[in-house]
Write a protein that holds these residues in place. Structure first.
Motif, PDB file in Angstrom:
ATOM      1  N   LEU A  71      42.053 -52.397 -42.986  1.00  0.00           N
ATOM      2  CA  LEU A  71      40.989 -53.376 -43.276  1.00  0.00           C
ATOM      3  C   LEU A  71      41.390 -54.714 -42.672  1.00  0.00           C
ATOM      4  O   LEU A  71      40.379 -55.311 -42.273  1.00  0.00           O
ATOM      5  CB  LEU A  71      40.771 -53.479 -44.855  1.00  0.00           C
ATOM      6  CG  LEU A  71      40.231 -52.088 -45.218  1.00  0.00           C
ATOM      7  CD1 LEU A  71      40.077 -52.344 -46.934  1.00  0.00           C
ATOM      8  CD2 LEU A  71      39.115 -51.486 -44.887  1.00  0.00           C
ATOM      9  N   THR A  92      35.584 -48.062 -47.003  1.00  0.00           N
ATOM     10  CA  THR A  92      37.028 -48.383 -47.705  1.00  0.00           C
ATOM     11  C   THR A  92      38.327 -47.867 -46.619  1.00  0.00           C
ATOM     12  O   THR A  92      37.905 -47.274 -45.618  1.00  0.00           O
ATOM     13  CB  THR A  92      37.155 -47.503 -49.057  1.00  0.00           C
ATOM     14  OG1 THR A  92      38.471 -47.894 -49.645  1.00  0.00           O
ATOM     15  CG2 THR A  92      37.134 -45.953 -48.701  1.00  0.00           C
ATOM     16  N   VAL A 122      37.468 -45.659 -40.667  1.00  0.00           N
ATOM     17  CA  VAL A 122      37.102 -46.068 -42.009  1.00  0.00           C
ATOM     18  C   VAL A 122      36.266 -45.148 -42.644  1.00  0.00           C
ATOM     19  O   VAL A 122      35.304 -44.695 -41.734  1.00  0.00           O
ATOM     20  CB  VAL A 122      36.704 -47.477 -42.176  1.00  0.00           C
ATOM     21  CG1 VAL A 122      37.562 -48.555 -41.626  1.00  0.00           C
ATOM     22  CG2 VAL A 122      35.286 -47.516 -41.436  1.00  0.00           C
ATOM     23  N   ARG A 123      36.465 -44.900 -44.023  1.00  0.00           N
ATOM     24  CA  ARG A 123      35.536 -43.974 -44.398  1.00  0.00           C
ATOM     25  C   ARG A 123      34.288 -44.575 -45.216  1.00  0.00           C
ATOM     26  O   ARG A 123      34.412 -45.720 -46.002  1.00  0.00           O
ATOM     27  CB  ARG A 123      36.531 -43.013 -45.753  1.00  0.00           C
ATOM     28  CG  ARG A 123      35.351 -42.092 -46.297  1.00  0.00           C
ATOM     29  CD  ARG A 123      36.215 -41.148 -47.079  1.00  0.00           C
ATOM     30  NE  ARG A 123      35.335 -40.166 -47.892  1.00  0.00           N
ATOM     31  CZ  ARG A 123      35.750 -39.292 -48.903  1.00  0.00           C
ATOM     32  NH1 ARG A 123      37.042 -39.554 -49.171  1.00  0.00           N
ATOM     33  NH2 ARG A 123      34.864 -38.568 -49.462  1.00  0.00           N
ATOM     34  N   SER A 156      42.993 -48.422 -45.887  1.00  0.00           N
ATOM     35  CA  SER A 156      44.159 -48.919 -46.341  1.00  0.00           C
ATOM     36  C   SER A 156      43.973 -50.562 -46.293  1.00  0.00           C
ATOM     37  O   SER A 156      43.320 -50.842 -45.564  1.00  0.00           O
ATOM     38  CB  SER A 156      45.318 -48.372 -45.754  1.00  0.00           C
ATOM     39  OG  SER A 156      45.155 -48.781 -44.169  1.00  0.00           O
ATOM     40  N   ALA A 202      28.916 -48.806 -48.632  1.00  0.00           N
ATOM     41  CA  ALA A 202      30.008 -49.190 -49.038  1.00  0.00           C
ATOM     42  C   ALA A 202      31.229 -48.513 -48.007  1.00  0.00           C
ATOM     43  O   ALA A 202      30.722 -47.220 -47.595  1.00  0.00           O
ATOM     44  CB  ALA A 202      30.616 -49.148 -50.552  1.00  0.00           C
ATOM     45  N   ARG A 254      33.128 -55.507 -48.183  1.00  0.00           N
ATOM     46  CA  ARG A 254      33.251 -54.079 -47.916  1.00  0.00           C
ATOM     47  C   ARG A 254      31.963 -53.355 -47.970  1.00  0.00           C
ATOM     48  O   ARG A 254      31.816 -52.318 -48.474  1.00  0.00           O
ATOM     49  CB  ARG A 254      34.230 -53.318 -48.963  1.00  0.00           C
ATOM     50  CG  ARG A 254      35.724 -54.132 -48.898  1.00  0.00           C
ATOM     51  CD  ARG A 254      36.818 -53.213 -49.316  1.00  0.00           C
ATOM     52  NE  ARG A 254      37.865 -53.785 -49.197  1.00  0.00           N
ATOM     53  CZ  ARG A 254      39.131 -53.358 -49.976  1.00  0.00           C
ATOM     54  NH1 ARG A 254      39.123 -51.943 -50.661  1.00  0.00           N
ATOM     55  NH2 ARG A 254      40.355 -53.626 -49.880  1.00  0.00           N
ATOM     56  N   ARG A 255      31.008 -53.778 -47.079  1.00  0.00           N
ATOM     57  CA  ARG A 255      29.904 -53.156 -47.075  1.00  0.00           C
ATOM     58  C   ARG A 255      29.277 -53.212 -45.523  1.00  0.00           C
ATOM     59  O   ARG A 255      29.766 -54.057 -44.748  1.00  0.00           O
ATOM     60  CB  ARG A 255      28.650 -54.098 -48.021  1.00  0.00           C
ATOM     61  CG  ARG A 255      28.958 -53.760 -49.378  1.00  0.00           C
ATOM     62  CD  ARG A 255      28.527 -52.521 -49.910  1.00  0.00           C
ATOM     63  NE  ARG A 255      28.706 -52.378 -51.325  1.00  0.00           N
ATOM     64  CZ  ARG A 255      29.749 -52.309 -52.145  1.00  0.00           C
ATOM     65  NH1 ARG A 255      30.840 -52.039 -51.630  1.00  0.00           N
ATOM     66  NH2 ARG A 255      29.559 -52.066 -53.450  1.00  0.00           N
TER      67      ARG A 255
END
Length: 419
Positions: free
Chosen positions: A151, A145, A7-8, A147, A143, A128-129
């Motif tokens: 997720l 993010t 995850v980025r 797909s 944060a 999303r943190r």
């Protein structure tokens, strides 16, 4: 089964600065611990900890968990080094490559990945943190993010450690997930043979050919461009080289993922297993002319094989590795073996029965037949565990005159020391 999801992270400049300082401190501490381990010949976790734990905490300001992970990362690097030396992945004892790997301590890159456990990292999936430990204190509200599918899987199955890494100014977390496996198919009706190659990346025994023409053209173009830019050696040329690095590898990886997904889906749909060639150690067994070396070294057959194996394991499709010796010279119809049967790269013509076929399809049929015979004898599925996110490309070489055993009990995965 374990899968690694990347995850980025989207940190603010202040958060990114804290993460960068943390990675640098952790890797400097690990490199220093590596020097101590090398000097004292102490490569076990608890033994090394007595010599370096206190110094790491006081000198670099690492927390207890971070210091433990830095020490463990050092010990794991030496364990990987010993395994690679034993497997012959670093050449023969006394060779230049072997000496270069053993005559100095393992060093870690400043941006090398750092493990985080649940005491150092917490996830807020609804927002999303993440909240993550750094040398500057706990940083909250970073944060991330990905797909929607990624997720959702992360929220359901994440378990264990995650690795923080920085690449080209971007921040990522490689999270480990325990994904449930499908019930394995213990009674396949047949096998789908897969012949791996350079001109044709993969050819199945059904006659489907995944050509590598476009990928090989890209590799030749990228190789020529790199040569020109390296020769020019100006600041702008260096910037362009840096911008284009890993582009070829990302393209090859994407193509391998698509081919593996298609092959596994076809085997699952038809209730068959998958037959692959055991090409382990092929690079050390062949000698190549200089114009061939770059092409063969770029042949990522091990990566494709690993992708097929772990995707097959996820859906319960059995995988069998067979000895690839003489599969390109053997007639799939009558079994006659002769070097002259292989008329050219693309055509096979049996000198005994007159059978004519595409050479790679003929080879894949031989692979299928060997796998089916082995399965009838009771050989189990040998699909290995899924590879880590960053997997080294496999070796290269010709498939002829290979003296491997009929079935490999596992498919070895070479690991990089500097991760």
């Amino acid at each position: 089964m374990k899968l690694v999801l990347q995850v980025r992270l989207l940190p603010t400049p202040e958060q990114a600065a804290a993460l960068e300082a943390t990675l640098r401190a952790c890797n400097e501490a690990a490199s220093w611990a590596s020097e101590v381990a090398f000097g004292r010949s102490e490569f076990k976790n608890f033994a090394l900890r007595r010599h370096v734990y206190g110094e790491i905490r006081s000198r670099w300001g690492l927390g207890a968990q971070a210091a433990q992970h830095a020490i463990k990362k050092t010990c794991d690097a030496y364990a990987t080094l010993r395994a690679n030396l034993k497997a012959g992945n670093l050449g023969r004892p006394g060779s230049k490559r072997y000496r270069r790997a053993t005559e100095k301590p393992v060093a870690f890159r400043p941006q090398g990945a750092q493990p985080y456990d649940d005491r150092m990292l917490s996830w807020q999936f609804d927002q999303r943190r993440i909240s993550i430990w750094t040398t500057a204190g706990r940083v909250k509200g970073v944060a991330f993010t990905g797909s929607p599918e990624q997720l959702a899987r992360l929220a359901l199955y994440r378990k264990g450690e995650s690795d923080l890494l920085e690449r080209d100014g971007m921040w990522f977390l490689n999270a480990t997930c325990e994904v449930p496996e499908a019930e394995p198919n213990t009674d396949p009706c047949d096998f789908l043979g897969v012949d791996l190659g350079i001109v044709n990346i993969a050819t199945t025994s059904d006659g489907e050919i995944m050509a590598g023409r476009d990928l090989n053209r890209v590799r030749v173009r990228e190789r020529g461009l790199r040569k020109k830019l390296q020769k020019k050696n100006t600041p702008s040329a260096k910037r362009r080289l840096k911008k284009r690095r890993r582009k070829e590898a990302r393209r090859a990886k994407d193509i391998n993922h698509k081919i593996a997904k298609h092959v596994v889906a076809e085997a699952e749909r038809t209730g068959r297993g998958i037959a692959l060639e055991d090409l382990t150690g092929i690079r050390e067994r062949v000698r190549l002319r200089k114009p061939q070396r770059a092409t063969h070294s770029s042949w990522s057959f091990a990566q494709l094989g690993q992708f097929i194996a772990y995707k097959a394991r996820r859906v319960g499709v059995p995988v069998v590795y067979v000895d690839p010796a003489y599969t390109s010279r053997t007639c799939a119809e009558c079994g006659h073996i002769d070097k002259v049967n292989r008329v050219s790269q693309s055509w096979f013509a049996c000198r005994s029965c007159g059978f004519v076929d595409h050479a790679d399809r003929n080879g894949s049929r031989n692979i299928r037949a060997r796998a089916w015979e082995l399965w009838r004898r009771g050989a189990p599925s040998t699909a290995p565990a899924p590879p880590p996110e960053h997997t080294r490309r496999g070796g290269a070489g010709r498939k002829r005159n290979i003296t491997a055993s009929d079935v490999s009990c596992a498919s070895p995965v070479p690991l990089a020391l500097g991760s």
